[in-house]
Write an enzyme that holds these catalytic residues in place. Structure first.
Site, PDB file in Angstrom:
ATOM      1  N   GLY A 240       0.824  -1.204   0.000  1.00 52.38           N
ATOM      2  CA  GLY A 240       0.000   0.000   0.000  1.00 52.38           C
ATOM      3  C   GLY A 240       0.852   1.246   0.000  1.00 52.38           C
TER       4      GLY A 240
ATOM      5  N   GLU B 144       5.721  -3.419   1.028  1.00 51.33           N
ATOM      6  CA  GLU B 144       5.802  -3.059  -0.390  1.00 51.33           C
ATOM      7  C   GLU B 144       5.027  -1.765  -0.573  1.00 51.33           C
ATOM      8  OE1 GLU B 144       7.715  -4.508  -2.350  1.00 51.33           O
ATOM      9  OE2 GLU B 144       8.047  -6.519  -1.544  1.00 51.33           O
TER      10      GLU B 144
ATOM     11  N   CYS C 179       2.735   0.210  -8.487  1.00 53.68           N
ATOM     12  CA  CYS C 179       3.845   0.749  -7.700  1.00 53.68           C
ATOM     13  C   CYS C 179       5.094   0.864  -8.559  1.00 53.68           C
ATOM     14  CB  CYS C 179       4.103  -0.101  -6.466  1.00 53.68           C
ATOM     15  SG  CYS C 179       4.339  -1.838  -6.818  1.00 53.68           S
TER      16      CYS C 179
END
Length: 515
Positions: free
Chosen positions: A246, A268, A302
């Site tokens: 997140g 992460e 991401c």
């Protein structure tokens, strides 16, 4: 055939009902006590189906079942656990098409990416099956006569997995399949924006668990929102490892809460990924990688490419070519095979996109293309935007942040030293790339003095990592590693063993202690 009819067929194939229970203990669905939450598609803004949410009382019930299941699961030989994972992979193959379509519909990524995400699940199952026979320790020579030393790895216990909306199923699989073969049990709390994908996964795997008589409580799902379950999972001493995917902001909180009880984390978090393009680059490859990296998943990875650091001699040509390609990107329904860019996850994400553009302009940045809302007869949910290209300076405050949307910054450089300095001068450190056919440039980028990211690529983009390598980053990205390589070690506890097979009791370091 209408889209709505197609979606209903997908839901029927996956066993998704108009209202679904929010708790699964692997083989059993448990009636929950929370309010109904409707999952809405960003594609058309309409509800897909409802979920009866899990509450804190339900959570405590699942913890009890998971603790009991761990006692049995840890004693099953790892290759036998791997056989269960192998069968999960086979079952996922059967449902790749409908599950990939549900991922696209509930999250908004285009169908090719939805199918690719399910393929990641299949791939990590295959990887984990082999790993189940490779959970190797080391042996070493003892300094004491008649002694043997070795290291081994034991299961940890409950692994808590908290996943983000942008990869509704794959990130869970990265963690869960490794945890399973390592002898752990799993509790999954998915993003409340994509609960139906998680429910569909558990409906698929429950058949395998049931057929193999896997104890109830080995793979658990908690489908709920922060209204009912927030910090409790992070604070729970029953969970020795929490894998959280997140934002950096929430990751800091999660890391603190788990750390206060001396638990372990795999974090992460955010990325602010850049590609350096040198005068020695293959421009055709660099353009293709930039477009997919920046516009793919509508900028909601991401590993999305957010900065292009390009030599001043190439800047104008690259800019013009990129704008020309962006003008031809097709925005629309993600289930349409011709679509390149689907919607953002919700209207709040759209608002953040426009606030970032406004902040950029206030700092002196120039919008080169896009950055507007988009709608037509098929795209009227309010979640569609035109991917944006902007010229910027790396030191701008907004450039230092991760905007989870298709906003790409073009930044000039004159020397390689300057390019590397710009590249590393952000708080995040996830993925990076350089396009160059010059060996000296590429090796420098990969050296100790080069990229400070957990992932560094040459002549490919920043997104689209394979499951064989460990995935994760440094700095504000969190430092965790998932998926391949030796990432499995995080899911186990390490133990050093010394065995004395002599009739003497010598002490290490030559210490004498006579009694």
């Amino acid at each position: 055939m209408s889209t709505q009819k197609t979606i209903q067929e997908i839901l029927d194939q996956l066993g998704i009902k108009p209202v679904n229970e929010g708790i699964c203990t692997g083989t059993q669905w448990i009636k929950t006590s929370g309010d109904l939450l409707n999952s809405e598609s960003p594609v058309d803004g309409k509800p897909i189906a409802g979920i009866n949410q899990c509450t804190l009382t339900d959570y405590n019930l699942v913890i009890t079942k998971a603790l009991e299941a761990f006692k049995a699961w840890r004693m099953i030989p790892a290759p036998k656990r791997g056989e269960v994972v192998r069968q999960i992979g086979l079952e996922l193959r059967k449902y790749k098409e409908p599950l990939g379509r549900l991922v696209s519909w509930e999250m908004g990524k285009i169908l090719q990416e939805g199918l690719g995400e399910v393929q990641e699940m299949i791939d990590i199952c295959d990887y984990a099956v082999g790993l189940s026979r490779q959970l190797c320790g080391f042996t070493m020579h003892s300094e004491r006569p008649g002694h043997r030393m070795y290291e081994q790895y034991h299961p940890l216990g409950i692994v808590g997995i908290v996943t983000s909306f942008n990869f509704p199923v794959a990130v869970w699989a990265w963690n869960a399949m490794l945890a399973l073969v390592c002898g752990d049990v799993v509790i999954w709390k998915p993003s409340s924006k994509v609960l139906l994908c998680a429910i569909a996964v558990h409906k698929i795997i429950s058949r395998v668990l049931d057929d193999n008589k896997v104890p109830e409580g080995v793979l658990n799902l908690l489908a709920t929102s922060s209204k009912y379950l927030g910090d409790e999972l992070f604070k729970d001493k029953n969970i020795p490892l929490v894998s959280f995917t997140g934002s950096t902001k929430t990751g800091r909180m999660a890391g603190r809460l788990v750390g206060e009880r001396l638990g372990k984390t795999i974090l992460e978090l955010g990325g602010n990924n850049a590609i350096i393009i040198t005068p020695n680059a293959n421009m055709k490859l660099a353009l293709r990688a930039t477009v997919f990296g920046a516009a793919g998943t509508t900028g909601q990875r991401c590993t999305t490419t957010r900065r292009i650091i390009i030599h001043e001699s190439l800047f104008n040509d690259f800019k013009n070519s990129l704008i020309s390609i962006y003008k031809n990107l097709r925005i629309g329904n993600p289930l349409d095979p011709s679509t390149h860019v689907g919607p953002l996850i919700n209207k709040q994400a759209v608002d953040k996109f426009f606030r970032a553009i406004e902040a950029l302009q206030k700092e002196g940045g120039q919008i080169l293309y896009g950055g507007t809302s988009y709608s037509d007869k098929d795209c009227h949910s309010g979640c569609y935007v035109t991917p944006c290209i902007a010229e910027a300076q790396n030191h701008y405050a907004i450039v230092q942040e991760e905007t989870f949307a298709p906003l790409l910054y073009l930044i000039r450089y004159s020397t390689l030293d300057e390019a590397l300095q710009i590249h590393n001068a952000v708080p995040q450190g996830l993925s990076s790339a350089m396009f160059s056919n010059d060996l000296l440039e590429t090796e420098r980028f990969l050296s100790h003095a080069g990229s400070d990211c957990g992932i560094a690529n040459i002549n490919i983009g920043t997104s689209g990592a394979e499951i064989g390598g460990a995935f994760g980053g440094e700095k504000d990205t969190g430092g965790g590693r998932e998926s391949g390589s030796d990432a499995w070690k995080a899911y186990m506890r390490r133990q050093t063993n010394t065995i004395n097979f002599s009739t003497e009791l010598p002490l290490a370091q030559g210490i004498k202690f006579e009694i």
